[in-house]
Enzyme design. Structure first.
Site, mmCIF file in Angstrom:
data_model
loop_
_atom_site.group_PDB
_atom_site.id
_atom_site.type_symbol
_atom_site.label_atom_id
_atom_site.label_comp_id
_atom_site.label_asym_id
_atom_site.label_seq_id
_atom_site.Cartn_x
_atom_site.Cartn_y
_atom_site.Cartn_z
ATOM 1 C CB ALA A 1 -7.586 -5.911 -0.017
ATOM 2 C CD GLU A 2 -4.264 -4.500 5.028
ATOM 3 O OE1 GLU A 2 -5.470 -4.856 5.014
ATOM 4 O OE2 GLU A 2 -3.918 -3.324 5.162
ATOM 5 C CD GLU B 1 -2.413 -1.560 2.583
ATOM 6 O OE1 GLU B 1 -2.258 -0.756 3.527
ATOM 7 O OE2 GLU B 1 -2.978 -2.656 2.720
ATOM 8 C CG ASP C 1 0.568 -1.897 14.476
ATOM 9 O OD1 ASP C 1 0.275 -1.826 15.665
ATOM 10 O OD2 ASP C 1 1.696 -1.554 14.041
ATOM 11 C CG PHE C 2 -1.499 -2.165 8.714
ATOM 12 C CD1 PHE C 2 -2.172 -1.597 9.794
ATOM 13 C CD2 PHE C 2 -0.690 -1.347 7.947
ATOM 14 C CE1 PHE C 2 -2.042 -0.249 10.092
ATOM 15 C CE2 PHE C 2 -0.558 0.008 8.234
ATOM 16 C CZ PHE C 2 -1.231 0.557 9.309
ATOM 17 C CG HIS D 1 -1.221 2.886 13.679
ATOM 18 N ND1 HIS D 1 -2.552 2.679 13.922
ATOM 19 C CD2 HIS D 1 -1.123 3.044 12.335
ATOM 20 C CE1 HIS D 1 -3.224 2.742 12.783
ATOM 21 N NE2 HIS D 1 -2.384 2.967 11.811
#
Ligand SMILES: Cc1ncc(C[n+]2csc(CCOP(=O)(O)OP(=O)(O)O)c2C)c(N)n1
Ligand SMILES: Cc1ncc(C[n+]2csc(CCOP(=O)(O)OP(=O)(O)O)c2C)c(N)n1
Ligand SMILES: [Mg+2]
Ligand SMILES: [Mg+2]
Lengths: 325, 347, 347, 325
Positions: free
Chosen positions: B83-84, B53, B109-110, B153
């Site tokens: 859209a991990e 991203e 964190d994602f 985060h």
């Protein structure tokens, strides 16, 4: 049954042979399963054969398919040898995954099957990724994702539609809507909208067809595969069908109340193999003898596959740490 | 900083990546070392592509991808939908059909978004296919404290990956390691998570110009010592070194081990060092409970029991989510001062 | 089985759930104890509802939800789309606005799908809102070996949750604990993951009829011993007890500690037992690296160092994905025989 | 600007006041940010005020909203007191989350704000869950999810649409399409289809409107909220708008090439606050004096909020372990 006049007899027969191979292999697994030599869960696709056959008829050996826990039929239709498949069910080193994968994790890289996954929805983005490879390598390959109505509940399905459409990737999304995910009916999981309707939200064509009519599948899949191969991007296909057996294992689940008996019976009457077999006979594509010969050939392959599977060795145990990376 | 000039001895397992390593060492930042790795991988192998991203935006993931899209084009340095899970699946699908994708995340964190594709697919594909299909996928993810970035985060989730067989988890602390380990991961066939601490990007160190490969599982002694071993990961290596410098003034001699990768983990080196010093502190950027520091301590308890002269100590994040405000942030992130107290506690 | 009659001493923290516990103990299976908990929670509190994929089907999640939809209706015992992340979000959204959902998964392997909602939302919501909004969510998930279920359907991922502050992770081993701990979780305000081993459902034990609550963080000594402590989780408690019985014949006296919850973990009990025996084996259903067994070993190395007379040993799954075929499954899942060898190794 | 004749002057004025509160609060944060006393990232919503104002105008105090990293405007529109909001930005114990959350995690349970999340897409299913609570408790509440175009990339968005539609839940999905997710333009992430088109795939109504026209927002949101409240189920609203500042922080990002300067300028001319202010004056809903008085009132609130925020204490550090469960 849709008319066939423009399809060659050879193709018509091959479609039938593929369906027979799937049906008879699955039937055999169901019969042998109580022996308890296949020591892993099996998710049989009896009743859904037309979809695998009709779609894979358009694929080259080098094209990719990705599938799910219920993948025997797709792999057979894609050309996988029945012997390593059976051996994998029997958990042998001669199995396609050397006994590590079992029924839910078939693989055949020679025939464009990079593996199957038992995580619902998991195979869909993988198919998109293979299509991305095809695009990058410009090798003209097409990638197909087979998945169920249940998988269309997962967000990853939509993420996959979005990316495939954005990049106009050569991928075909094949949703086999058998109206159930384990014992959960579609209407308990989704509003009453056809799954295919999701396509337009991502700007891609979608088509809904009778998944028990192999010629309907053949025609719709043809358009989709051609579109993909010609750079026209993805298509979503929804095929309505029904699984005859329970979600897992060789028994039907009607007795224990998982699905209404009358619904089950109605679908049994729409057997894709019977319907198409009768159609071929009525239209003089195949004679009784032709069919007999084909049956014999298929049965022989299956006999050999089962014998091969049973004959192999189980992994020793000392090789437990192999293949991790 | 002197330690960044120490080159780890990887001779046991080093292989070349696109050509033999030549002599020329230049000083590069961690950021630039990574960018060089990205760029050389893209040059060397057409199967490599980067995706993530906003990786093509002016910031370029803390500078590590700046300019690469202009140079290699949007087909090789690819922006991504947010859209991990799906996109990780796409990357895996590409990896198992011949590509070598590098998926880059601005924050670790994602990654909980795509644990299914990482844990159930990337990590298992080779095994499930009986070794027939490999997953040459590299995932880069940034950890560490921002500016009040708070609970969602600032996490440091390496332990979640290090728990999973079939993955590799690297945490390079120096520019030299960053370049070599990332190139190693891209060149290799195992799905690898590269954890980068954001406070490292400005760190400088000597880095060869030629591509080279460092394999995971080999730690490095960044400072030799006699009294206490500190086994540290990523940014904590620097806090450990600073603690060691201060303690030296008091005559306390600290050995600092940079783990470099947490899966595989260089157990031999931990054991060897603990046998020498008899005391162990595990300093990790993440949480303690079932974390990397637990594994370090467990390895010592299993394999260096007889040598341990004092209780093991762990220095980690307090077991709470990360706070936003600065007074709590200060209390939250452990520093050399905390390491110094821990050392005193076991001497 | 005698140990299942041992009631843990929870008096320190026990509170009633919808009424005082009365005397009546009946023998129930683990399965029925859970079903009773589900059913009593639904009776007691209109805010409680159950949700999960196929939980209303004839199998009823290994029997633990059988009949509940008929009794409480489809609005309280809810089937769910196969959309783990979204549906976990839905459950959290319901929990933070006044409901007490119980989200039930047939296998823990599907939870990587919803790690974002669990780790970034459920676990952090209370903290991020300064304690203003609680997340009374219970997630039940099944672990353990099936019948060649292979890599994606046999995992035991408790460590992934136990690493995250803000969560609780319980692993009841007995029917008594299953009922009380699940009721405790539903009645409490912390998001809790309940890990249930599928081989436990047929186990029998005495269970009070009245609802009662067991708080997490309090382990139980299931068998007293002098020579070696085995700290075990879930099903491994039974393998440990069996090993203890066999070793007793040789005069080796084993203490078996059932951890009962892995977050919080009863560190005091581990330390107390190790102080007594001087030897520790950690037996967990999951993987070793950065796992629950690492934490157990680390706790001993930190807090019972002086008492440890021998190296700690860990008994876990081999660090590979689960295989499908039976010969490898046999090699894969540790049993009392492996525990016995481990004990011999440190005596 | 859409005509207003059926909307009362009181409502028209309140809409404007809400927009002013948001704009002036955000402007103040931008001005004060370089002081470095707000020690957390701020994602300002300048340019997007009409959406929060127009949607929340239909919500009761007890209705729920869920929002993202860019939530100041939504919370203000929902009625949150500016003081605990400012104090939270300053990281003080007097902040709504006692300094634990910062700008990205505002909360106000009294006003139906159960918390906000900085995980893209994360808030959408939470809003559906709150709607499920409303349904179960039969309390007539409506739940609103505010999220960006970026969030619509996430599968969880579709999972949420699916479940909300299946259960006909009282939830309104409000997508603020500002065409960027950080610096990534929508067209780099999605095919050229309006996000609102996803609605039909899940059998729910969708509406696309100008997000800089507060009356257009007001009208479309009114229908959606009423439908939800009356048991008609969810609606997807897509509002087009633009953020004036960079993704994070008080500066625009045009200078560093994140977005085209002419695009930015064109949108500045479509300032939702100016447009509506002029409209109110031209239609004699508010006089210059009215507006002056309103501005003064709002500025005073903001002055007080900032003073309150600055005056509070930071947490001691010893209280680090509070509030975990
Ligand atoms: C992510 C995930 N959730 C749940 C399951 C459990 N599960 C296995 S198969 C299945 C049903 C799948 O239904 P569908 O996609 O329609 O395929 P079908 O079985 O009908 O062929 C479920 C829920 C799983 N394997 N993975
Ligand atoms: C799951 C996840 N992935 C990535 C990010 C990083 N991130 C923060 S905001 C953002 C862009 C969001 O765009 P959009 O939803 O359009 O909201 P906007 O910022 O435009 O208001 C991204 C990618 C994140 N916070 N969460
Ligand atoms: Mg199905
Ligand atoms: Mg946006």
């Amino acid at each position: 049954m849709t008319a066939h006049t423009d399809i060659s007899a050879e193709v018509l027969k091959r479609l039938y042979e593929t369906m027979l191979r799937i049906r008879l292999f699955e039937d055999r697994v169901a019969v042998l399963y109580p022996e308890q030599l296949v020591k892993c869960p099996v998710h049989l696709c009896i009743g859904q054969e037309a979809i695998a056959a009709g779609v894979c008829a358009h694929l080259a050996k080098s094209d990719y398919i990705f599938s799910t826990h219920r993948s025997h039929g797709h792999c057979i239709a894609k050309g996988m040898d029945l012997r390593p498949m059976a051996a994998e069910l029997y958990g042998k080193t001669t199995g396609c995954a050397h006994g590590r994968g079992g029924s839910m994790h078939l693989v055949d890289t020679e025939n464009g099957i990079p593996g199957t996954t038992a995580i619902v929805g998991g195979c869909i983005p993988l198919a998109v990724g293979a299509a991305l490879t095809a695009r990058k390598m410009k090798n003209g390959r097409v990638s197909v994702a087979f998945f169920g109505d249940g998988a269309s509940d997962e967000g990853v399905f939509q993420e996959s539609l979005n990316y495939a459409s954005l990049m106009k990737l050569p991928v075909v999304f094949v949703c086999e809507n058998n109206f159930y995910a384990t014992n959960s009916p579609q209407k308990a999981r989704q509003p009453e909208v056809n799954i295919v309707e999701r396509a337009s939200g991502f700007g891609i064509p979608g088509e809904l067809a009778d998944g028990n009519d192999v010629l309907a599948v053949y025609r719709t899949a043809q358009k989709a595969v051609e579109r993909a191969r010609e750079g026209g991007g993805p298509t979503l296909l929804e095929y309505r069908t029904y699984r005859w057996k329970g979600h897992v294992g060789p028994l039907a689940d009607i007795e224990i109340g998982c699905r209404p008996a009358d619904e089950h019976e109605a679908w049994l009457k729409k057997c894709p193999v019977d319907l198409y077999g009768r159609y071929l006979q009525e239209n003089d594509v195949m004679s009784d003898q032709d069919i007999e010969a084909m049956l014999a050939r298929v049965e022989k392959d299956i006999d050999e596959a089962i014998a091969f599977g049973k004959a192999g060795q189980e992994p020793a145990g000392t090789d437990l740490y192999d293949y991790v990376y | 900083m002197p330690w960044t000039k120490i080159q780890a001895d990887d001779s046991r397992k080093q292989v070349s990546f696109g050509g033999p390593a030549s002599a020329g060492l230049r000083e590069l930042s961690y950021r630039d070392a990574i960018r060089e790795a990205m760029s050389q991988a893209l040059e060397t192998d057409p199967a490599v592509f980067l995706i993530g991203e906003g990786i093509d935006d002016p910031g370029g993931v803390f500078g590590t991808t700046v300019g690469l899209k202009d140079r290699f084009g949007a087909e090789r340095v690819m922006d991504s939908p947010i859209a991990e899970n799906g996109m990780t699946g796409v990357a895996i699908g590409a990896a198992i059909t011949g590509m070598r994708p590098v998926f880059i995340h601005m924050r670790v964190d994602f990654l909980p978004m795509c644990m299914d594709q990482i844990i159930n697919h990337a990590a298992k594909w080779s095994y499930m296919t009986g070794g027939k299909v490999k997953v040459p996928l590299t995932i880069r993810a940034v950890i560490g404290r921002g500016w009040g970035s708070a609970a969602q985060h600032s996490q440091s989730l390496q332990a979640l990956f290090a728990h999973i067989p079939g993955l590799r988890v690297i945490m390079p602390a120096t520019p030299y390691d960053a370049k070599g380990m990332i190139l190693g991961s891209i060149a290799g066939n195992a799905p690898t998570i590269c954890i980068e601490h954001r406070w490292l990007y400005d760190m400088k160190g000597n880095v060869p110009e030629e591509p080279y490969v460092i394999h995971p599982g080999i730690g490095a002694v960044r400072r030799e010592g006699r009294d206490v071993t500190i086994v540290a990961t990523s940014y904590m290596v620097y806090e450990a070194l600073r603690a060691a410098e201060e303690l030296e003034k008091e005559g306390i001699s600290i050995e600092v081990v940079d783990l470099r990768s947490v899966l595989p983990m260089d157990e031999d080196l931990i054991v060897e060092s603990v046998r020498k010093t008899g005391r162990l502190i595990a300093a990790d950027t993440g949480w303690k409970h079932c974390g990397v520091s637990a594994e370090i301590a467990a390895v010592a308890a299993e394999k260096a029991h007889a040598a341990l002269k004092a209780p093991v100590r762990r220095l980690c994040l307090p077991f709470v989510p990360a706070p936003a405000c600065q007074s709590l942030e200060k209390a939250y992130f452990p520093t050399h001062a905390d390491i110094i107290s821990a050392v005193r506690g076991i001497l």
